[in-house]
Design an enzyme around this catalytic site. Structure first.
Site, mmCIF file in Angstrom:
data_model
loop_
_atom_site.group_PDB
_atom_site.id
_atom_site.type_symbol
_atom_site.label_atom_id
_atom_site.label_comp_id
_atom_site.label_asym_id
_atom_site.label_seq_id
_atom_site.Cartn_x
_atom_site.Cartn_y
_atom_site.Cartn_z
ATOM 1 N N HIS A 360 0.704 -1.389 -0.392
ATOM 2 C CA HIS A 360 -0.310 -0.001 0.152
ATOM 3 C C HIS A 360 1.075 0.888 -0.304
ATOM 4 O O HIS A 360 0.484 2.317 -0.823
ATOM 5 C CB HIS A 360 -1.107 0.080 1.224
ATOM 6 C CG HIS A 360 -2.112 1.085 1.703
ATOM 7 N ND1 HIS A 360 -2.041 2.257 1.843
ATOM 8 C CD2 HIS A 360 -3.470 1.153 0.006
ATOM 9 C CE1 HIS A 360 -3.616 2.499 1.829
ATOM 10 N NE2 HIS A 360 -4.064 2.033 0.513
ATOM 11 N N CYS A 361 1.815 0.901 0.361
ATOM 12 C CA CYS A 361 2.996 2.059 0.376
ATOM 13 C C CYS A 361 3.993 2.641 -0.679
ATOM 14 O O CYS A 361 4.195 4.069 -0.662
ATOM 15 C CB CYS A 361 3.871 1.759 1.710
ATOM 16 S SG CYS A 361 3.510 1.910 3.710
ATOM 17 N N ILE A 362 3.937 1.714 -1.280
ATOM 18 C CA ILE A 362 4.352 1.950 -2.729
ATOM 19 C C ILE A 362 3.623 1.976 -3.306
ATOM 20 O O ILE A 362 4.340 2.354 -4.884
ATOM 21 C CB ILE A 362 5.342 0.746 -3.136
ATOM 22 C CG1 ILE A 362 4.869 -0.570 -3.586
ATOM 23 C CG2 ILE A 362 6.606 0.601 -1.790
ATOM 24 C CD1 ILE A 362 5.758 -1.440 -3.977
#
Length: 370
Positions: A360-362
């Site tokens: 989700h962060c990338i």
């Protein structure tokens, strides 16, 4: 390959004034953005392992949604050989590769028009606990992504990372006090002032404040590693049954909040628990490949903030991180139960976790507006 080194049209109004709001992640998406990982003081072997993992993530997403990747000019030739051919490479300079946090939050209106919110960014804490310096290139990323799509841009007067907020598209925003009220983000703003700005720029009405995120999460407890919406009225929480684990009091406190709150529509929440992998720790070999620089050191024996909640919903797919053979299948089965209409795709993601985040962060989705 395209070049996005031109600013997007800047607006002087606010999304809520113009009838725009942030849709939920399960709304239709026209694209997902990623950024090339190369930073040698964060990614071992100057990003080689992470790049191979990012390619697998891009491939998993590409089965459902077009993928764009921002790549600094010096790495374009390399990226063309590593990334799947369906990925659109766009020349964008960056300090690191966390598209969720440096990319725009795209808002939509009832007619399906898209615009972007460009938040302030200070590398998760600036000179007071931030993760690297400088971050000047990261501050320009959102505008360049918006330019690629021809979307007008709102510039929000708030330091905020995309991973620190989740919305249900129906007026509810979920976040953590550990991050949003941290003195290293917006020290001059009160909780009420921060809520007012989120109302203005996300067009939300109700807030669910969890106290803390995942133990050892260096972003100061981003919500996207801890808890997310599955659909209106339903959330998924990172959980451990081990009362001796440092994560337990964090997850238990979050559960207490979630059980005693309602969303913007007045609904009590249905809560799904997703098991914690591990605990997972950085190995000696993994830490050796990271060079010294201005980034946070990667130390052998350090606990990693692994979480299956850090997945992406993209059209008819759930792309989630494979982190621990002991729990991967349990997580996949649970996700399939929660999302029976979706294809659940697991990608080995330890290399992303070693850099401080996960799938989700990338990634940063661009809604269709439909």
């Amino acid at each position: 390959m395209t070049n996005a080194n031109v600013d997007a049209t800047q607006l002087t109004t606010k999304p809520s004034e113009d009838g725009f709001y942030m849709p939920a992640e399960w709304a239709a998406q026209q694209a997902v953005w990623m950024i090339w990982p190369y930073r040698p003081d964060n990614w071992r072997s100057a990003g080689a392992y992470a790049q191979a993992t990012f390619a697998k993530v891009a491939d998993a997403i590409g089965g459902a949604t077009p993928v764009y990747m921002g790549v600094p000019q010096a790495f374009l030739a390399e990226a063309q050989t590593v990334m799947p051919s369906h990925v659109t490479l766009v020349e964008i300079d960056s300090n690191d590769c966390w598209a969720r946090d440096t990319g725009p939050t795209v808002v939509v209106n009832a007619e399906g028009e898209c615009r972007g919110v460009d938040w302030g960014f200070n590398a998760w804490g600036g000179h007071n606990g931030g993760l690297y310096f400088p971050w000047d290139k990261d501050e320009q990323v959102a505008a360049q992504m918006l330019k690629q799509h021809g979307f007008a841009r709102y510039s929000a007067p708030l330091i905020l990372e995309g991973g620190s907020i989740h919305v249900d598209g129906e007026g509810t925003c979920m976040t953590t006090a550990e991050c949003l009220l941290n003195a290293n983000r917006n020290p001059d703003l009160t909780k009420e002032q921060i809520e007012a700005l989120l109302r203005d720029y996300l067009n939300v009405k109700q807030f669910i404040w969890l106290e803390e995120g995942v133990y050892m999460d260096e972003t100061d407890g981003h919500i996207d590693n801890m808890c997310c919406f599955a659909r209106p009225g339903e959330v998924i929480l990172h959980w451990t049954d081990d009362e001796t684990d440092p994560q337990y009091p964090r997850s238990k406190a979050a559960l207490d909040v979630l059980q005693n709150t309602v969303d913007a529509q007045g609904r009590k929440l249905k809560i799904h628990l997703l098991p914690q992998p591990g605990p997972l720790y950085c190995t000696e070999e993994e830490s050796k490949g990271v060079t010294e620089g201005t980034g946070v050191p990667r130390t052998a024996g350090e606990r990693l903030a692994g979480s299956y909640v850090n997945f992406l919903i993209t059209n008819d797919r759930i792309v989630f991180p494979l982190l621990d053979p002991a729990t991967d299948d349990i997580a996949a089965q649970k996700l399939q139960e929660i999302f029976p209409e979706h294809k659940i795709v697991g990608v080995p993601a330890r290399e992303i976790l070693l850099g401080g985040g996960n799938i989700h962060c990338i990634t940063q989705q661009i809604p269709s507006g439909k």
